[in-house]
Design a protein around this motif. Structure first.
Motif, PDB file in Angstrom:
ATOM      1  N   CYS A   1       5.159  28.091 -17.296  1.00 11.72           N
ATOM      2  CA  CYS A   1       5.872  29.000 -16.392  1.00 11.72           C
ATOM      3  C   CYS A   1       5.554  30.449 -16.738  1.00 11.72           C
ATOM      4  O   CYS A   1       5.368  31.279 -15.841  1.00 11.72           O
ATOM      5  CB  CYS A   1       7.376  28.753 -16.453  1.00 11.72           C
ATOM      6  SG  CYS A   1       7.893  27.202 -15.713  1.00 11.72           S
TER       7      CYS A   1
ATOM      8  N   GLU B   1       3.692  33.162 -14.316  1.00  5.86           N
ATOM      9  CA  GLU B   1       4.238  34.503 -14.104  1.00  5.86           C
ATOM     10  C   GLU B   1       3.166  35.573 -14.332  1.00  5.86           C
ATOM     11  O   GLU B   1       3.000  36.489 -13.518  1.00  5.86           O
ATOM     12  CB  GLU B   1       5.410  34.728 -15.061  1.00  5.86           C
ATOM     13  CG  GLU B   1       6.604  35.349 -14.435  1.00  5.86           C
ATOM     14  CD  GLU B   1       7.741  35.539 -15.429  1.00  5.86           C
ATOM     15  OE1 GLU B   1       8.884  35.346 -15.007  1.00  5.86           O
ATOM     16  OE2 GLU B   1       7.501  35.877 -16.604  1.00  5.86           O
TER      17      GLU B   1
ATOM     18  N   ASP C   1       9.011  33.753  -8.387  1.00 11.60           N
ATOM     19  CA  ASP C   1      10.437  33.447  -8.516  1.00 11.60           C
ATOM     20  C   ASP C   1      10.646  32.054  -9.117  1.00 11.60           C
ATOM     21  O   ASP C   1      11.512  31.860  -9.971  1.00 11.60           O
ATOM     22  CB  ASP C   1      11.134  33.543  -7.155  1.00 11.60           C
ATOM     23  CG  ASP C   1      11.173  34.967  -6.616  1.00 11.60           C
ATOM     24  OD1 ASP C   1      10.983  35.923  -7.392  1.00 11.60           O
ATOM     25  OD2 ASP C   1      11.377  35.117  -5.384  1.00 11.60           O
ATOM     26  N   TYR C   2       9.849  31.095  -8.661  1.00  7.01           N
ATOM     27  CA  TYR C   2       9.913  29.722  -9.188  1.00  7.01           C
ATOM     28  C   TYR C   2       9.666  29.718 -10.697  1.00  7.01           C
ATOM     29  O   TYR C   2      10.431  29.121 -11.459  1.00  7.01           O
ATOM     30  CB  TYR C   2       8.887  28.855  -8.459  1.00  7.01           C
ATOM     31  CG  TYR C   2       8.479  27.594  -9.187  1.00  7.01           C
ATOM     32  CD1 TYR C   2       9.311  26.486  -9.216  1.00  7.01           C
ATOM     33  CD2 TYR C   2       7.248  27.514  -9.836  1.00  7.01           C
ATOM     34  CE1 TYR C   2       8.937  25.331  -9.875  1.00  7.01           C
ATOM     35  CE2 TYR C   2       6.864  26.359 -10.494  1.00  7.01           C
ATOM     36  CZ  TYR C   2       7.707  25.273 -10.518  1.00  7.01           C
ATOM     37  OH  TYR C   2       7.333  24.122 -11.166  1.00  7.01           O
TER      38      TYR C   2
ATOM     39  N   HIS D   1       9.700  32.297 -12.845  1.00  7.24           N
ATOM     40  CA  HIS D   1      10.682  33.129 -13.543  1.00  7.24           C
ATOM     41  C   HIS D   1      11.989  32.352 -13.754  1.00  7.24           C
ATOM     42  O   HIS D   1      12.558  32.363 -14.855  1.00  7.24           O
ATOM     43  CB  HIS D   1      10.933  34.410 -12.759  1.00  7.24           C
ATOM     44  CG  HIS D   1      11.837  35.369 -13.442  1.00  7.24           C
ATOM     45  ND1 HIS D   1      11.435  36.130 -14.522  1.00  7.24           N
ATOM     46  CD2 HIS D   1      13.140  35.678 -13.223  1.00  7.24           C
ATOM     47  CE1 HIS D   1      12.454  36.864 -14.928  1.00  7.24           C
ATOM     48  NE2 HIS D   1      13.499  36.612 -14.156  1.00  7.24           N
ATOM     49  N   ASN D   2      12.452  31.680 -12.721  1.00  9.88           N
ATOM     50  CA  ASN D   2      13.677  30.889 -12.832  1.00  9.88           C
ATOM     51  C   ASN D   2      13.476  29.668 -13.722  1.00  9.88           C
ATOM     52  O   ASN D   2      14.403  29.224 -14.396  1.00  9.88           O
ATOM     53  CB  ASN D   2      14.180  30.476 -11.458  1.00  9.88           C
ATOM     54  CG  ASN D   2      14.664  31.656 -10.644  1.00  9.88           C
ATOM     55  OD1 ASN D   2      15.090  32.669 -11.188  1.00  9.88           O
ATOM     56  ND2 ASN D   2      14.569  31.547  -9.327  1.00  9.88           N
TER      57      ASN D   2
ATOM     58  N   SER E   1      14.067  30.149 -17.610  1.00  8.05           N
ATOM     59  CA  SER E   1      15.444  30.138 -18.122  1.00  8.05           C
ATOM     60  C   SER E   1      16.272  28.958 -17.596  1.00  8.05           C
ATOM     61  O   SER E   1      17.479  28.920 -17.827  1.00  8.05           O
ATOM     62  CB  SER E   1      16.131  31.457 -17.760  1.00  8.05           C
ATOM     63  OG  SER E   1      16.146  31.624 -16.352  1.00  8.05           O
ATOM     64  N   ALA E   2      15.620  28.012 -16.930  1.00  2.29           N
ATOM     65  CA  ALA E   2      16.364  26.860 -16.392  1.00  2.29           C
ATOM     66  C   ALA E   2      16.909  26.002 -17.538  1.00  2.29           C
ATOM     67  O   ALA E   2      16.214  25.773 -18.529  1.00  2.29           O
ATOM     68  CB  ALA E   2      15.452  26.019 -15.506  1.00  2.29           C
TER      69      ALA E   2
ATOM     70  N   HIS F   1      14.363  21.494 -12.616  1.00  4.28           N
ATOM     71  CA  HIS F   1      13.934  22.655 -11.827  1.00  4.28           C
ATOM     72  C   HIS F   1      12.650  22.321 -11.071  1.00  4.28           C
ATOM     73  O   HIS F   1      12.542  22.574  -9.866  1.00  4.28           O
ATOM     74  CB  HIS F   1      13.728  23.856 -12.760  1.00  4.28           C
ATOM     75  CG  HIS F   1      13.167  25.062 -12.084  1.00  4.28           C
ATOM     76  ND1 HIS F   1      13.937  25.885 -11.282  1.00  4.28           N
ATOM     77  CD2 HIS F   1      11.912  25.592 -12.092  1.00  4.28           C
ATOM     78  CE1 HIS F   1      13.168  26.870 -10.818  1.00  4.28           C
ATOM     79  NE2 HIS F   1      11.941  26.713 -11.305  1.00  4.28           N
TER      80      HIS F   1
ATOM     81  N   TYR G   1      11.585  21.530  -6.680  1.00  2.00           N
ATOM     82  CA  TYR G   1      10.581  22.306  -5.942  1.00  2.00           C
ATOM     83  C   TYR G   1       9.372  21.468  -5.517  1.00  2.00           C
ATOM     84  O   TYR G   1       8.331  22.026  -5.176  1.00  2.00           O
ATOM     85  CB  TYR G   1      10.095  23.484  -6.802  1.00  2.00           C
ATOM     86  CG  TYR G   1      11.021  24.657  -6.778  1.00  2.00           C
ATOM     87  CD1 TYR G   1      10.831  25.700  -5.879  1.00  2.00           C
ATOM     88  CD2 TYR G   1      12.094  24.746  -7.658  1.00  2.00           C
ATOM     89  CE1 TYR G   1      11.680  26.795  -5.851  1.00  2.00           C
ATOM     90  CE2 TYR G   1      12.945  25.831  -7.640  1.00  2.00           C
ATOM     91  CZ  TYR G   1      12.728  26.853  -6.737  1.00  2.00           C
ATOM     92  OH  TYR G   1      13.571  27.936  -6.705  1.00  2.00           O
TER      93      TYR G   1
END
Length: 92
Positions: free
Chosen positions: A30, A34, A59-60, A62-63, A66-67, A73, A77
């Motif tokens: 991730c 990013e 956004d995917y 980045h989130n 910290s998921a 997560h 998606y």
């Protein structure tokens, strides 16, 4: 040696495809997504059509960093992941 636009796009597509296929991933992936998206967004030569897709991917990722449960997560998606790869293939 920096990666070319084409290499960046291919790495990004590979990671997203792996997330979609494997239904799992790592925080470091991730973070790499990013970084790739930031670099691509800074490239003035990329098509404006792909920018909204790159923002969604940013956004995917980045989130995802910290998921509480990254695999959940990623599973949430699944449809987006395949669509983003298709969109990137269309615009690149």
């Amino acid at each position: 040696m920096s990666l070319t636009y084409e290499h960046q796009m291919q790495i990004l597509k590979d990671i997203l495809s792996n997330h979609q296929t494997d239904c799992c991933g790592s925080v470091s992936e991730c973070e790499q997504v990013e970084r790739l998206v930031k670099s691509l967004m800074a490239n003035t030569a990329i098509s404006d059509n792909i920018r909204p897709v790159l923002q969604q991917i940013y956004d995917y990722s980045h989130n995802g960093i910290s998921a509480p449960n990254l695999n959940d997560h990623i599973n949430g998606y699944q449809e987006n992941l395949s669509q983003w790869v298709n969109d990137m293939n269309s615009y690149s």
